[in-house]
Design a protein around this motif. Structure first.
Motif, PDB file in Angstrom:
ATOM      1  N   TYR A  81     -26.411  -8.657   0.442  1.00 42.88           N
ATOM      2  CA  TYR A  81     -26.486  -7.488   1.324  1.00 42.88           C
ATOM      3  C   TYR A  81     -27.306  -6.336   0.725  1.00 42.88           C
ATOM      4  O   TYR A  81     -27.392  -5.264   1.326  1.00 42.88           O
ATOM      5  CB  TYR A  81     -25.064  -6.997   1.643  1.00 42.88           C
ATOM      6  CG  TYR A  81     -24.221  -8.024   2.381  1.00 42.88           C
ATOM      7  CD1 TYR A  81     -24.243  -8.114   3.774  1.00 42.88           C
ATOM      8  CD2 TYR A  81     -23.412  -8.931   1.683  1.00 42.88           C
ATOM      9  CE1 TYR A  81     -23.484  -9.059   4.449  1.00 42.88           C
ATOM     10  CE2 TYR A  81     -22.650  -9.886   2.352  1.00 42.88           C
ATOM     11  CZ  TYR A  81     -22.688  -9.942   3.730  1.00 42.88           C
ATOM     12  OH  TYR A  81     -21.944 -10.883   4.401  1.00 42.88           O
ATOM     13  N   HIS A  83     -21.204  -2.495  -8.993  1.00 45.43           N
ATOM     14  CA  HIS A  83     -19.880  -3.093  -9.137  1.00 45.43           C
ATOM     15  C   HIS A  83     -19.883  -4.126 -10.263  1.00 45.43           C
ATOM     16  O   HIS A  83     -19.042  -4.115 -11.146  1.00 45.43           O
ATOM     17  CB  HIS A  83     -19.477  -3.729  -7.799  1.00 45.43           C
ATOM     18  CG  HIS A  83     -20.517  -4.623  -7.187  1.00 45.43           C
ATOM     19  ND1 HIS A  83     -21.821  -4.236  -7.023  1.00 45.43           N
ATOM     20  CD2 HIS A  83     -20.467  -5.913  -6.741  1.00 45.43           C
ATOM     21  CE1 HIS A  83     -22.526  -5.223  -6.500  1.00 45.43           C
ATOM     22  NE2 HIS A  83     -21.723  -6.257  -6.317  1.00 45.43           N
ATOM     23  N   ARG A  84     -20.887  -5.014 -10.259  1.00 46.15           N
ATOM     24  CA  ARG A  84     -20.934  -6.098 -11.254  1.00 46.15           C
ATOM     25  C   ARG A  84     -21.290  -5.546 -12.634  1.00 46.15           C
ATOM     26  O   ARG A  84     -20.720  -5.953 -13.631  1.00 46.15           O
ATOM     27  CB  ARG A  84     -21.958  -7.162 -10.806  1.00 46.15           C
ATOM     28  CG  ARG A  84     -22.012  -8.396 -11.699  1.00 46.15           C
ATOM     29  CD  ARG A  84     -22.731  -9.548 -11.035  1.00 46.15           C
ATOM     30  NE  ARG A  84     -22.074  -9.934  -9.803  1.00 46.15           N
ATOM     31  CZ  ARG A  84     -22.523  -9.598  -8.589  1.00 46.15           C
ATOM     32  NH1 ARG A  84     -23.665  -8.944  -8.424  1.00 46.15           N
ATOM     33  NH2 ARG A  84     -21.839  -9.934  -7.511  1.00 46.15           N
ATOM     34  N   PHE A 110     -29.877  -9.466  -4.147  1.00 40.46           N
ATOM     35  CA  PHE A 110     -29.553 -10.616  -3.290  1.00 40.46           C
ATOM     36  C   PHE A 110     -28.544 -10.165  -2.238  1.00 40.46           C
ATOM     37  O   PHE A 110     -28.152  -8.993  -2.191  1.00 40.46           O
ATOM     38  CB  PHE A 110     -29.026 -11.792  -4.133  1.00 40.46           C
ATOM     39  CG  PHE A 110     -27.698 -11.527  -4.814  1.00 40.46           C
ATOM     40  CD1 PHE A 110     -27.648 -10.907  -6.048  1.00 40.46           C
ATOM     41  CD2 PHE A 110     -26.502 -11.909  -4.222  1.00 40.46           C
ATOM     42  CE1 PHE A 110     -26.438 -10.656  -6.683  1.00 40.46           C
ATOM     43  CE2 PHE A 110     -25.275 -11.682  -4.852  1.00 40.46           C
ATOM     44  CZ  PHE A 110     -25.251 -11.042  -6.080  1.00 40.46           C
ATOM     45  N   THR A 154     -19.986 -19.998 -11.370  1.00 41.18           N
ATOM     46  CA  THR A 154     -20.550 -19.577 -10.078  1.00 41.18           C
ATOM     47  C   THR A 154     -21.703 -20.483  -9.683  1.00 41.18           C
ATOM     48  O   THR A 154     -22.414 -21.009 -10.540  1.00 41.18           O
ATOM     49  CB  THR A 154     -21.053 -18.117 -10.127  1.00 41.18           C
ATOM     50  OG1 THR A 154     -21.603 -17.769  -8.849  1.00 41.18           O
ATOM     51  CG2 THR A 154     -22.120 -17.904 -11.190  1.00 41.18           C
ATOM     52  N   ASP A 213     -15.822 -12.699  -8.386  1.00 42.25           N
ATOM     53  CA  ASP A 213     -15.608 -12.738  -6.941  1.00 42.25           C
ATOM     54  C   ASP A 213     -15.924 -11.335  -6.433  1.00 42.25           C
ATOM     55  O   ASP A 213     -15.432 -10.348  -6.976  1.00 42.25           O
ATOM     56  CB  ASP A 213     -14.185 -13.151  -6.569  1.00 42.25           C
ATOM     57  CG  ASP A 213     -14.148 -13.609  -5.120  1.00 42.25           C
ATOM     58  OD1 ASP A 213     -14.720 -14.685  -4.823  1.00 42.25           O
ATOM     59  OD2 ASP A 213     -13.592 -12.890  -4.259  1.00 42.25           O
ATOM     60  N   SER A 214     -16.767 -11.274  -5.438  1.00 40.65           N
ATOM     61  CA  SER A 214     -17.273  -9.965  -5.045  1.00 40.65           C
ATOM     62  C   SER A 214     -17.562  -9.929  -3.555  1.00 40.65           C
ATOM     63  O   SER A 214     -17.515 -10.954  -2.868  1.00 40.65           O
ATOM     64  CB  SER A 214     -18.538  -9.660  -5.854  1.00 40.65           C
ATOM     65  OG  SER A 214     -19.410 -10.770  -5.842  1.00 40.65           O
ATOM     66  N   GLY A 215     -17.888  -8.736  -3.067  1.00 41.67           N
ATOM     67  CA  GLY A 215     -18.216  -8.624  -1.653  1.00 41.67           C
ATOM     68  C   GLY A 215     -18.415  -7.185  -1.259  1.00 41.67           C
ATOM     69  O   GLY A 215     -18.190  -6.260  -2.047  1.00 41.67           O
TER      70      GLY A 215
END
Ligand code: ITT
Length: 196
Positions: A154, A180-181, A152, A7, A70-72
């Motif tokens: 949002y 989530h992470r 970081f 990353t 990969d995230s969002g």
């Protein structure tokens, strides 16, 4: 065995470094020239695997393990946007501040003061034993303003369920435990420990 993070996102590097304590963790850019990885997948999982494979191919020590994320953030009111496009919501190369401001502006146009949203993280592991992928999610509300400076992306506009503060305001330990992470990494840990 080293864990090599595929990353370029310093927010992710910071979280992974502080959350994986028993292994040597390095950012891929510390051991090779950084390069462009095109995220051509249509899911978080596909993009996570694309990034991890690209870095593993270039590793000189194939006993090391590559970990990618990969995230969002997805907002059902916006049909799931920005989703896999979270890093480029305000355009390719946009700053995270521009992405955050665009999401706030877009939601304001919807005329709501808050709306459900969720983060997804797909963590891919690529090593000599094969390829693996795990997921984690965090649900909450997106609010129409940015509050706090922790985390970081949002985080300043995301309020996890059960809290009346944003991730920008909450202690980083909340993100480790419930994000989530953090959740995906808990599962990734089990796989990593079984392979060492
Ligand atoms: P790499 O591909 O190099 O890992 P990236 O930032 O481009 O970095 P993604 O394509 O996975 O990574 O996009 C993730 C984006 O989603 C990130 O830039 C943030 O805008 C958002 N995001 C993901 N996890 C987040 C978190 O924990 N807090 C806030 N925003 C997050």
């Amino acid at each position: 065995m080293k864990i090599v993070l595929a990353t370029s996102n310093q927010g992710k590097v910071k979280e992974f470094r502080s959350w994986i304590s028993e292994y040597e963790v390095v950012a891929y850019s510390d051991i090779m020239e950084p390069f462009e990885i095109e995220e051509t997948g249509s899911t978080f999982k596909e993009n996570a695997l694309i990034k991890a494979r690209a870095v593993y191919e270039k590793l000189s020590d194939k006993n090391d393990m590559v970990l990618s994320d990969d995230s969002g953030i997805s907002v059902p009111l916006l049909g799931g946007a920005p989703g896999i496009y979270s890093a480029r919501y305000a355009g390719v190369g946009a700053t995270s501040e521009a992405n955050l401001n665009k999401l706030i502006a877009t939601l304001k146009e919807q005329g709501v003061s808050k709306t459900p949203a969720f983060y997804t993280a797909a963590i891919a592991l690529v090593c000599a034993k094969g390829e693996f992928c795990v997921h984690g999610w965090m649900h909450g509300n997106a609010i129409m303003e940015a509050r706090g400076h922790n985390g970081f992306g949002y985080d300043p506009m995301f309020m996890p369920y059960g809290y009346d503060k944003t991730l920008g305001e909450l202690d980083e330990s909340v993100k480790k435990a419930f994000s989530h992470r953090g959740r995906a990494l808990e599962l990734a840990h089990i796989i990593i420990n079984s392979l060492k």
